[in-house]
Design an enzyme around this catalytic site. Structure first.
Site, PDB file in Angstrom:
ATOM      1  CG  HIS A 150      -1.748  -1.175   1.427  1.00  0.00           C
ATOM      2  ND1 HIS A 150      -2.925  -1.380   0.732  1.00  0.00           N
ATOM      3  CD2 HIS A 150      -1.606  -2.241   2.252  1.00  0.00           C
ATOM      4  CE1 HIS A 150      -3.475  -2.523   1.117  1.00  0.00           C
ATOM      5  NE2 HIS A 150      -2.696  -3.080   2.032  1.00  0.00           N
TER       6      HIS A 150
HETATM    7  O1  RIB Z   1      -4.565  -0.245   5.030  1.00  0.00           O
HETATM    8  C1  RIB Z   1      -3.192  -0.208   4.753  1.00  0.00           C
HETATM    9  C2  RIB Z   1      -2.495   0.769   5.641  1.00  0.00           C
HETATM   10  O2  RIB Z   1      -2.618   0.352   7.004  1.00  0.00           O
HETATM   11  C3  RIB Z   1      -0.975   0.837   5.384  1.00  0.00           C
HETATM   12  O3  RIB Z   1      -0.509   2.128   5.655  1.00  0.00           O
HETATM   13  C4  RIB Z   1      -0.414  -0.152   6.377  1.00  0.00           C
HETATM   14  O4  RIB Z   1       0.912   0.187   6.786  1.00  0.00           O
HETATM   15  C5  RIB Z   1      -1.353   0.018   7.531  1.00  0.00           C
HETATM   16  O5  RIB Z   1      -0.894   1.104   8.297  1.00  0.00           O
END
Ligand code: RIB
Ligand code: CA
Length: 310
Positions: free
Chosen positions: A242
């Site tokens: 992500h």
């Molecule tokens: O949903 C994904 C996010 O949540 C990313 O930033 C991961 O590191 C968690 O923090």
């Protein structure tokens, strides 16, 4: 984008770690500071982890400032299942040589933005939006002085990952996200609709591991850990990375397709807490002050990572 001045606000976190390796190795970015927030794991660990990653990447020129320990109103809630007890998967914690910088992360964001020409300092938010919300409360002028604010957060077509309707970063501190959405910042959100297109397949992980540097091996180890967790908890697909999306966009905007929108955040209902209502229709929204990442060029993102960790 050439040599963009940038602050990264994060909660490392295995995907934050890959994003930091991307940024630490980039020639397109002038990384002013890393600020940390409690999120995936508690603040004491996200801050230690940021310092560990900085040392591995050989970037001890970049200050790490600790920020908010807890959300504006909600109880801290981690995501340790996806990141491991210490936050960096199977990477054994060590005591980084360089300490935490003086000054709270929120004050570091304000100072950097107010000291430079308007619009020249970008911010990548890779965790709960608590630090940015507190900075806007403390110095509302930064809303208009900040450059691009690239946020990993939200979900629309993909549904949620922490609940059926919410993505973790927004869910963890929905009040902070709501205040930031209303602030007038130049916001671009990289929600699950885009980040689920950026998945670390075995081939992509192997290509990065083959670069052979400590940064490359660390990034590959983070993604292998995510791979194992994804297959155990979610399903057979490769794990999305992500947090690399906002950083990759700041380095090469053409890798993403964005859509103008207005984003509102659910802060009342417990059932849909942290839901991001993303409206693309100007007739309904009145105006479209935000942008939503709809498409990502995953191959190009991973090629960028491989170049940066070399
Ligand atoms: O949903 C994904 C996010 O949540 C990313 O930033 C991961 O590191 C968690 O923090
Ligand atoms: Ca994160």
């Amino acid at each position: 984008m050439t040599h963009q001045a940038l602050i990264i606000d994060c909660d490392p976190g295995v995907d934050d770690a890959v994003a930091l390796m991307l940024a630490f190795g980039s020639r397109d970015l002038d990384l002013l500071a890393v600020t940390t927030v409690g999120g995936n794991v508690p603040l004491v660990k996200t801050t230690r982890n940021a310092r560990m990653l900085r040392q591995i990447a050989g970037r001890e020129d970049v200050p790490v400032h600790a920020g908010a320990e807890r959300p504006l109103r909600r109880k801290p809630a981690g995501a340790g299942a996806f990141h491991g007890e210490e936050g960096l998967g199977s990477l054994e914690p060590f005591a980084p040589a360089k300490g935490v910088a003086d000054g709270h992360g929120v004050d570091a964001i304000i100072a950097a933005v107010m000291a430079r020409a308007p619009g020249t300092v970008a911010l990548a938010v890779l965790g709960p939006m608590t630090n940015l919300a507190l900075a806007l409360r403390r110095e509302p002028m930064i809303a208009k002085r900040l450059g691009p604010v690239a946020v990993m957060g939200g979900a629309r077509s993909e549904g949620g990952n922490i609940t059926p309707s919410a993505e973790f970063n927004i869910w963890a501190d929905p009040e902070a996200a709501d205040e930031v959405m209303r602030s007038g910042c130049a916001l671009t959100l990289f929600g699950l609709d885009a980040t689920h297109q950026v998945r670390a397949t075995d081939a992509r992980i192997a290509a990065i591991a083959a670069v052979g540097t400590p940064q490359a091996e660390t990034a590959a180890a983070m993604m292998r850990f995510s791979q194992a967790v994804e297959r155990r908890i979610v399903g057979p697909d490769a794990a999305p990375v992500h947090d690399v999306c906002p950083v990759a966009w700041l380095m090469q905007p053409a890798l993403f397709e964005l859509k103008p929108c207005r984003i509102a955040v659910e802060t009342v209902s417990e059932l849909t807490r942290g839901h991001t209502a993303v409206e693309f229709r100007e007739a309904s929204a009145g105006s479209l002050p935000h942008r939503w990442a709809a498409r990502a060029d995953a191959e190009a993102v991973f090629a960028l990572i491989a170049t940066s960790v070399g």
